[in-house]
Design a protein around this motif. Structure first.
Motif, mmCIF file in Angstrom:
data_model
loop_
_atom_site.group_PDB
_atom_site.id
_atom_site.type_symbol
_atom_site.label_atom_id
_atom_site.label_comp_id
_atom_site.label_asym_id
_atom_site.label_seq_id
_atom_site.Cartn_x
_atom_site.Cartn_y
_atom_site.Cartn_z
ATOM 1 N N HIS A 47 37.222 2.020 11.096
ATOM 2 C CA HIS A 47 37.645 3.835 10.460
ATOM 3 C C HIS A 47 37.734 4.900 12.030
ATOM 4 O O HIS A 47 38.027 5.722 12.269
ATOM 5 C CB HIS A 47 37.036 4.385 9.639
ATOM 6 N N CYS A 48 36.908 4.144 12.400
ATOM 7 C CA CYS A 48 35.654 5.228 13.536
ATOM 8 C C CYS A 48 36.026 5.169 15.168
ATOM 9 O O CYS A 48 36.885 5.574 15.896
ATOM 10 C CB CYS A 48 34.193 5.402 13.362
ATOM 11 N N CYS A 51 38.120 5.742 18.514
ATOM 12 C CA CYS A 51 38.471 6.180 19.175
ATOM 13 C C CYS A 51 37.021 6.698 19.453
ATOM 14 O O CYS A 51 36.726 7.635 20.712
ATOM 15 C CB CYS A 51 38.826 8.459 17.820
ATOM 16 N N HIS A 52 36.412 6.427 18.502
ATOM 17 C CA HIS A 52 35.141 6.397 18.769
ATOM 18 C C HIS A 52 34.250 5.429 19.972
ATOM 19 O O HIS A 52 33.654 3.727 18.948
ATOM 20 C CB HIS A 52 33.914 6.822 17.824
ATOM 21 N N PRO A 59 33.778 12.178 21.802
ATOM 22 C CA PRO A 59 33.099 12.386 22.847
ATOM 23 C C PRO A 59 31.655 10.887 23.599
ATOM 24 O O PRO A 59 31.322 10.836 24.006
ATOM 25 C CB PRO A 59 32.727 13.767 22.965
ATOM 26 N N MET A 60 31.480 10.244 21.614
ATOM 27 C CA MET A 60 30.594 9.608 21.750
ATOM 28 C C MET A 60 31.176 7.845 21.333
ATOM 29 O O MET A 60 31.425 8.408 20.409
ATOM 30 C CB MET A 60 29.859 9.687 20.978
ATOM 31 N N MET A 84 36.329 14.040 9.455
ATOM 32 C CA MET A 84 36.541 12.476 10.009
ATOM 33 C C MET A 84 36.484 11.442 9.281
ATOM 34 O O MET A 84 36.106 10.799 8.168
ATOM 35 C CB MET A 84 34.721 12.318 10.957
HETATM 36 C C1 HEC Z 1 41.540 9.588 15.973
HETATM 37 C C2 HEC Z 1 40.029 9.781 16.536
HETATM 38 C C3 HEC Z 1 39.366 9.667 15.604
HETATM 39 C C4 HEC Z 1 38.557 8.845 14.750
HETATM 40 C C5 HEC Z 1 39.275 7.632 14.111
HETATM 41 C C6 HEC Z 1 37.617 9.280 14.302
HETATM 42 N N1 HEC Z 1 37.078 10.920 15.041
HETATM 43 FE FE1 HEC Z 1 35.028 11.094 15.047
HETATM 44 N N2 HEC Z 1 35.535 12.487 16.430
HETATM 45 C C7 HEC Z 1 36.671 12.257 17.738
HETATM 46 C C8 HEC Z 1 37.011 13.058 18.674
HETATM 47 C C9 HEC Z 1 38.219 13.414 19.438
HETATM 48 C C10 HEC Z 1 35.947 13.751 18.352
HETATM 49 C C11 HEC Z 1 35.367 15.664 18.986
HETATM 50 C C12 HEC Z 1 35.986 16.791 18.988
HETATM 51 C C13 HEC Z 1 35.497 17.154 17.216
HETATM 52 O O1 HEC Z 1 35.339 17.270 17.065
HETATM 53 O O2 HEC Z 1 36.857 17.150 16.319
HETATM 54 C C14 HEC Z 1 35.092 13.788 17.397
HETATM 55 C C15 HEC Z 1 33.905 14.110 16.285
HETATM 56 C C16 HEC Z 1 32.912 13.458 15.479
HETATM 57 C C17 HEC Z 1 31.588 13.978 14.978
HETATM 58 C C18 HEC Z 1 31.396 14.853 16.176
HETATM 59 C C19 HEC Z 1 31.693 15.763 14.568
HETATM 60 C C20 HEC Z 1 30.302 17.038 15.441
HETATM 61 O O3 HEC Z 1 29.382 17.545 14.279
HETATM 62 O O4 HEC Z 1 30.334 17.439 16.364
HETATM 63 C C21 HEC Z 1 31.229 12.735 13.782
HETATM 64 C C22 HEC Z 1 29.406 12.868 13.628
HETATM 65 C C23 HEC Z 1 32.175 12.006 13.981
HETATM 66 N N3 HEC Z 1 33.308 12.259 15.011
HETATM 67 C C24 HEC Z 1 32.632 11.175 13.064
HETATM 68 C C25 HEC Z 1 33.631 10.080 13.329
HETATM 69 C C26 HEC Z 1 33.540 8.914 12.073
HETATM 70 C C27 HEC Z 1 32.117 8.829 11.501
HETATM 71 C C28 HEC Z 1 34.575 8.598 11.969
HETATM 72 C C29 HEC Z 1 35.052 6.621 11.338
HETATM 73 C C30 HEC Z 1 34.752 7.206 9.794
HETATM 74 C C31 HEC Z 1 35.779 8.825 13.153
HETATM 75 N N4 HEC Z 1 34.930 10.553 13.517
HETATM 76 C C32 HEC Z 1 36.851 8.624 13.418
HETATM 77 C C33 HEC Z 1 37.432 11.635 17.113
HETATM 78 C C34 HEC Z 1 38.165 10.805 15.891
#
Ligand code: HEC
Length: 443
Positions: A47-48, A51-52, A59-60, A84
């Protein structure tokens, strides 16, 4: 087996209290002891990581324990609030194949794992690492077409829509089953539309090939007027967060031999100069498909959003001229976009919702129906958009202004793109031919 009565149970409990309590305690700890490798990594992979992972939009990366550990509290918060993974469809309406949302149980697992100290556990419990084509979300493309020249981007100000025409060199019918647009300066790309220009098309015929240009630099007045309005077929639309196209094996998009791809790029500035050289990756159908995918649109460009209004409604209708199978949606608005719906309006006037998006300009996603929907000729589709032009909209560039259709993000748009499948030998013009009376559905 001898049945124990109450008293003997009590006795047993009394006698065995100490060892029993210890065991129970151990069992609880075992059951509750969630680990990264066993319980959390499978969720991150599925699920993550799309992009991650390194080089992608987040970004990470969350590929290893070491990368994930510093983010555990943020992850807990982000999944519990459903921030997310990003997804904006109202869960009460429709089911979508690309819905990445976590189940309540997955959310609970992540929260419990964090609360228990985010332990790594045993690396041998880890699922096999997920393999990605480097640089792509689709598998390794059969062919990559890149804009031949990079587009220099200034640090500030508006950038007029920029075009680059890229010859495909295809000498035979080409069926594209998957495609993905990759900007090189992702932070500057607000959208990209890649059109197919067949050799018979007059669109932008006098424009240069293989170099960037804007409408205002074209010599021919006709080309300047035409730049924005084309009836060319769309191969793919990109906006931040949008998903690549992946059609089932019996469906594909068609590129006639000798076509060019026309990249229409909308760049925004962010204080840093950059240069962009966008590519599109294509995966071809191995055999000719049964159905051809067309991207159509429900567009209303005749609205005026008054200043300060927080829920301004704009709608548009269209009637399908022929049978088609509805596959997916891609709503597009700008910074004042608030909500977007696609509906079927039935003959008796009832409105059946197909998708409702709590629109987020920074996450322009596509929504692919879990079960494609066969629609008969004459079906009336409706798109409805709501705009927030009030001060309460934190993204509103100017709540004092009346807002109309325009290219730039301080103007607005109302476009409901949607994909349909039609017989493989039917193009967009044929699709619209059989019946008239479809003035605003697609161009
Ligand atoms: C479609 C792309 C995408 C997916 C899928 C995705 N992320 Fe992200 N996520 C991003 C991006 C781009 C950012 C930074 C920009 C933002 O915060 O919106 C981010 C930011 C975050 C952050 C930082 C939020 C903060 O407080 O700054 C966390 C934690 C995170 N994601 C967790 C997850 C987890 C856990 C999953 C899966 C369950 C997930 N993401 C799935 C693209 C994604």
């Amino acid at each position: 087996m001898k049945v124990l009565n109450r008293r003997s149970w009590a006795l047993l409990l009394l006698l065995g209290l100490a060892p029993f309590a210890l065991q129970a305690g151990q069992a609880a700890a075992m059951a509750g002891h969630l680990t990264f490798y066993k319980d959390v990594l499978p969720v991150l992979q599925r699920h993550c990581q799309v992009c991650h992972r390194p080089g992608e939009i987040a970004p990470m990366p969350f590929v290893t324990y070491e990368q994930t550990k510093p983010w555990t509290q943020a992850i807990r918060q982000a999944v519990q609030s459903r921030q997310m993974p990003p997804w904006f469809a109202d869960p009460a309406i429709g089911h979508f194949a690309n819905d990445p949302s976590l189940t309540p149980q997955q959310i609970q697992t992540i929260c419990d794992w964090v609360d228990q100290g985010a332990k790594p556990g045993d690396p041998s419990d880890a699922p096999p690492p997920r393999h990605w084509a480097a640089g792509w979300r689709i598998p390794q493309p059969d062919r990559i077409l890149e804009m031949p020249r990079p587009v220099p981007l200034p640090a500030e100000g508006d950038v007029e829509y920029t075009y680059e025409i890229v010859p495909t060199g295809f000498t035979k019918d080409t069926w594209v089953r998957m495609s993905e647009i990759r900007p090189s300066a992702r932070d500057h790309v607000h959208h990209a539309v890649v059109y197919v220009r067949p050799p018979s098309s007059h669109w932008l015929r006098h424009a240069p090939i293989g170099v960037p240009f804007t409408a205002s630099t074209l010599k021919e007045p006709q080309d300047r007027r035409d730049a924005m309005w084309t009836d060319s077929e769309v191969l793919l639309v990109y906006a931040p967060g949008s998903a690549p196209d992946r059609w089932s094996t019996d469906r594909a998009k068609y590129i006639p031999p000798g076509s060019d791809l026309v990249f229409q790029m909308h760049y925004t500035t962010n204080g840093h100069a950059a240069s962009d050289q966008t590519s599109i990756g294509l995966i071809f159908a191995k055999t000719p498909p049964k159905e051809r995918v067309l991207t159509l649109q429900l567009t209303n460009d005749k609205f005026v959003i008054p200043p300060g209004v927080d829920n301004y409604r704009v709608e548009v209708h269209g009637t399908l001229p022929n049978d088609a199978t509805l596959l997916s949606f891609f709503p597009h608005m700008h910074l004042r976009g608030k909500r977007f719906e696609y509906n079927i309006v039935h003959r008796d006037g009832t409105v059946e919702p197909l998708l409702r998006v709590n629109y987020n300009f920074y996450w322009q996603l596509s929504y692919k129906l879990a079960t494609p929907r066969s629609l008969k000729a004459g079906t009336e589709l409706q798109a409805v958009a709501w705009f927030d032009n009030s001060r309460n909209n934190p993204h509103n560039p100017d709540p004092e202004s009346s807002v109309t259709w325009g290219d730039q993000t301080y103007d607005e748009m109302m476009v409901g793109f949607f994909d349909v499948a039609v017989p493989a030998n039917m193009d967009k013009w044929q699709y619209f031919k059989r019946r008239a009376a479809t003035p605003r559905l697609a161009q």
